[in-house]
Motif scaffolding. Structure first.
Motif, PDB file in Angstrom:
ATOM      1  N   THR A 147       0.745  -1.138  -0.018  1.00 32.90           N
ATOM      2  CA  THR A 147      -0.009   0.070  -0.336  1.00 32.90           C
ATOM      3  C   THR A 147       1.236   1.278  -0.556  1.00 32.90           C
ATOM      4  O   THR A 147       1.958   0.943   0.246  1.00 32.90           O
ATOM      5  N   TYR A 148       0.669   2.568  -0.587  1.00 33.13           N
ATOM      6  CA  TYR A 148       1.332   3.741  -0.472  1.00 33.13           C
ATOM      7  C   TYR A 148       1.444   4.385   1.554  1.00 33.13           C
ATOM      8  O   TYR A 148       2.214   5.299   1.188  1.00 33.13           O
ATOM      9  N   ILE A 149       0.625   3.377   1.751  1.00 36.13           N
ATOM     10  CA  ILE A 149       1.524   3.367   3.456  1.00 36.13           C
ATOM     11  C   ILE A 149       2.235   2.608   3.960  1.00 36.13           C
ATOM     12  O   ILE A 149       3.698   3.261   4.216  1.00 36.13           O
ATOM     13  N   VAL A 150       2.335   1.486   3.474  1.00 35.39           N
ATOM     14  CA  VAL A 150       3.815   0.479   3.950  1.00 35.39           C
ATOM     15  C   VAL A 150       4.893   0.852   3.359  1.00 35.39           C
ATOM     16  O   VAL A 150       5.860   1.160   3.918  1.00 35.39           O
ATOM     17  N   GLY A 151       4.488   1.208   1.799  1.00 35.83           N
ATOM     18  CA  GLY A 151       6.251   1.919   1.565  1.00 35.83           C
ATOM     19  C   GLY A 151       7.275   2.620   2.490  1.00 35.83           C
ATOM     20  O   GLY A 151       7.921   2.941   2.324  1.00 35.83           O
ATOM     21  N   PRO A 152       6.413   4.092   2.093  1.00 44.55           N
ATOM     22  CA  PRO A 152       6.876   5.083   2.824  1.00 44.55           C
ATOM     23  C   PRO A 152       7.816   4.365   4.644  1.00 44.55           C
ATOM     24  O   PRO A 152       8.609   4.902   4.839  1.00 44.55           O
ATOM     25  N   VAL A 153       6.557   3.953   5.401  1.00 40.63           N
ATOM     26  CA  VAL A 153       7.035   3.066   6.403  1.00 40.63           C
ATOM     27  C   VAL A 153       8.056   2.733   6.496  1.00 40.63           C
ATOM     28  O   VAL A 153       8.902   2.646   6.868  1.00 40.63           O
ATOM     29  N   THR A 154       8.063   1.502   5.409  1.00 35.59           N
ATOM     30  CA  THR A 154       9.330   0.552   4.882  1.00 35.59           C
ATOM     31  C   THR A 154      10.317   1.662   4.858  1.00 35.59           C
ATOM     32  O   THR A 154      12.054   1.065   5.234  1.00 35.59           O
ATOM     33  N   GLY A 155      10.481   1.951   4.236  1.00 36.79           N
ATOM     34  CA  GLY A 155      12.195   2.870   3.220  1.00 36.79           C
ATOM     35  C   GLY A 155      12.605   3.730   4.372  1.00 36.79           C
ATOM     36  O   GLY A 155      13.863   3.662   3.765  1.00 36.79           O
ATOM     37  N   ALA A 156      11.555   4.839   5.002  1.00 34.89           N
ATOM     38  CA  ALA A 156      11.633   5.325   5.570  1.00 34.89           C
ATOM     39  C   ALA A 156      12.782   4.947   7.097  1.00 34.89           C
ATOM     40  O   ALA A 156      13.914   4.899   7.874  1.00 34.89           O
ATOM     41  N   ALA A 157      11.751   3.070   7.440  1.00 33.84           N
ATOM     42  CA  ALA A 157      13.003   2.545   8.149  1.00 33.84           C
ATOM     43  C   ALA A 157      14.092   1.557   7.981  1.00 33.84           C
ATOM     44  O   ALA A 157      14.982   1.721   9.202  1.00 33.84           O
ATOM     45  N   ILE A 158      14.413   1.411   7.059  1.00 40.02           N
ATOM     46  CA  ILE A 158      15.151   0.772   6.392  1.00 40.02           C
ATOM     47  C   ILE A 158      16.705   2.052   5.984  1.00 40.02           C
ATOM     48  O   ILE A 158      17.353   1.506   5.184  1.00 40.02           O
ATOM     49  N   GLY A 159      15.986   3.450   5.750  1.00 40.91           N
ATOM     50  CA  GLY A 159      17.038   4.285   4.726  1.00 40.91           C
ATOM     51  C   GLY A 159      17.241   4.202   3.338  1.00 40.91           C
ATOM     52  O   GLY A 159      17.589   4.822   3.110  1.00 40.91           O
ATOM     53  N   ALA A 160      16.271   4.549   3.027  1.00 45.36           N
ATOM     54  CA  ALA A 160      15.493   4.558   1.421  1.00 45.36           C
ATOM     55  C   ALA A 160      15.649   6.208   0.995  1.00 45.36           C
ATOM     56  O   ALA A 160      15.770   6.858   2.506  1.00 45.36           O
ATOM     57  N   SER A 161      16.012   6.942   0.068  1.00 41.38           N
ATOM     58  CA  SER A 161      15.928   8.551  -0.029  1.00 41.38           C
ATOM     59  C   SER A 161      14.661   8.449  -0.393  1.00 41.38           C
ATOM     60  O   SER A 161      14.163   7.608  -0.334  1.00 41.38           O
ATOM     61  N   SER A 162      14.707   9.633  -0.733  1.00 39.72           N
ATOM     62  CA  SER A 162      13.457  10.299  -1.114  1.00 39.72           C
ATOM     63  C   SER A 162      12.837  10.282  -2.698  1.00 39.72           C
ATOM     64  O   SER A 162      11.537   9.758  -2.650  1.00 39.72           O
ATOM     65  N   GLU A 163      13.678   9.781  -3.109  1.00 39.86           N
ATOM     66  CA  GLU A 163      13.196   9.549  -4.892  1.00 39.86           C
ATOM     67  C   GLU A 163      12.496   7.888  -5.111  1.00 39.86           C
ATOM     68  O   GLU A 163      11.415   7.503  -4.919  1.00 39.86           O
ATOM     69  N   LEU A 164      13.204   7.185  -3.541  1.00 39.01           N
ATOM     70  CA  LEU A 164      12.746   5.582  -3.304  1.00 39.01           C
ATOM     71  C   LEU A 164      11.480   5.966  -2.767  1.00 39.01           C
ATOM     72  O   LEU A 164      10.300   5.344  -3.214  1.00 39.01           O
ATOM     73  N   LEU A 165      11.485   6.601  -1.449  1.00 41.85           N
ATOM     74  CA  LEU A 165       9.930   7.157  -1.330  1.00 41.85           C
ATOM     75  C   LEU A 165       8.236   7.450  -1.833  1.00 41.85           C
ATOM     76  O   LEU A 165       8.152   7.030  -1.462  1.00 41.85           O
ATOM     77  N   ALA A 166       9.415   8.274  -3.105  1.00 42.75           N
ATOM     78  CA  ALA A 166       7.923   8.592  -4.215  1.00 42.75           C
ATOM     79  C   ALA A 166       7.776   7.745  -4.727  1.00 42.75           C
ATOM     80  O   ALA A 166       6.456   7.770  -4.939  1.00 42.75           O
ATOM     81  N   LEU A 167       8.649   6.768  -5.534  1.00 48.53           N
ATOM     82  CA  LEU A 167       8.135   5.532  -6.115  1.00 48.53           C
ATOM     83  C   LEU A 167       7.574   4.788  -5.579  1.00 48.53           C
ATOM     84  O   LEU A 167       6.324   3.881  -5.784  1.00 48.53           O
ATOM     85  N   SER A 168       7.643   4.666  -4.151  1.00 48.94           N
ATOM     86  CA  SER A 168       6.689   3.483  -3.572  1.00 48.94           C
ATOM     87  C   SER A 168       5.245   4.365  -3.009  1.00 48.94           C
ATOM     88  O   SER A 168       4.606   3.238  -3.398  1.00 48.94           O
ATOM     89  N   ILE A 169       5.467   5.255  -3.145  1.00 47.07           N
ATOM     90  CA  ILE A 169       3.843   6.141  -2.905  1.00 47.07           C
ATOM     91  C   ILE A 169       3.327   6.050  -4.057  1.00 47.07           C
ATOM     92  O   ILE A 169       1.976   5.513  -4.382  1.00 47.07           O
TER      93      ILE A 169
END
Length: 254
Positions: A147-169
């Motif tokens: 889901t577009y909620i799980v993506g940024p939550v997971t990315g923030a927890a494992i140190g993903a970049s802002s670009e990856l967070l945007a892609l996950s959303i």
């Protein structure tokens, strides 16, 4: 006079946001009824209009927060924040009755696990196909497909970049719209016509906005049951994304 009106609207940003979102929803349902005869649900059109407005606002202001970068619409940031979002999701699920929930039983639990893992695997596969080979990138985009909620939550927890967070959303939003639009079309083929199948469906798809919008177009009475399991799905995804799924992905790709 115009300056006074603008000042009042800015100072009461949250009320302004409710009014604007309400007008957008009204317009979306009118367009849905007149242009698609209800086949494309009003909620799906509202999401599309919201994304279009965010893009236009970003281009016009050179900002990064969509319509929030326009001072008059700053209240949308609060209205669309986590607090009101989570309240809306949980309150929707309160319409389900305990007796119908019990009937779902093991099928509901299995649908949650299968839904999270299957969505993640598909998203991770797409990420890998587009050249993302490290565990953090694959996990973040795969979680976004959950889901577009799980993506940024997971990315923030494992140190993903802002670009990856945007892609996950973005991945989660695409899934949400597809589920919302496709639910009324495929409902007959999957027997989606009772509370039990609605709960299983919510557990498999997971995206609360997509599931609720699709079920609302099909039968509003089924919405609380889909919302119930899809809410649990989001929580389960947030737990599994940065832990089990990330470590599994890291073990596979290094």
């Amino acid at each position: 006079m115009l300056d006074i009106l603008t000042t009042v609207l800015v100072k009461n940003g949250l009320l302004t946001a409710f009014a604007i979102v309400g007008a957008t929803m009204w317009l979306s349902y009118v367009l849905s009824a007149r242009l698609t005869r209800g086949k494309l649900h009003g909620s799906a059109l509202a999401i599309m209009l919201g994304l279009l407005a965010a893009y236009i606002s970003g281009v016009a202001t050179g900002g990064k927060n969509g319509v929030v970068d326009i001072k008059l619409l700053s209240g949308v940031g609060l209205m669309g924040g986590a607090m009101l979002r989570d309240f809306a999701i949980v309150s929707t699920a309160y319409g389900a009755t305990l007796s119908d929930m019990r009937k779902c039983g093991l099928a509901g639990i299995v649908s949650l696990l299968v839904g999270v893992v299957l969505s993640f695997v598909i998203g991770a596969g797409v990420a890998y196909a587009f050249g993302y080979t490290d565990a953090v990138s694959i996990t973040t985009i795969g979680a976004g497909a959950v889901t577009y909620i799980v993506g940024p939550v997971t990315g923030a927890a494992i140190g993903a970049s802002s670009e990856l967070l945007a892609l996950s959303i973005a991945a989660g939003l695409v899934k949400s719209v597809l589920v919302m639009v496709g639910t009324p079309v495929f409902a007959k083929f999957i027997g989606l016509d009772n509370p039990r199948t609605a709960m299983v469906f919510g557990g498999m798809m997971g995206t609360t906005s997509g599931v609720c919008g699709g079920l609302a177009a099909l039968d509003p009475k089924l919405v609380p049951y889909g919302a119930m399991t899809s809410t649990f799905y989001t929580g389960l995804g947030c737990l599994m994304g940065p832990s089990v799924l990330f470590f599994a992905t890291k073990a596979l790709v290094g």
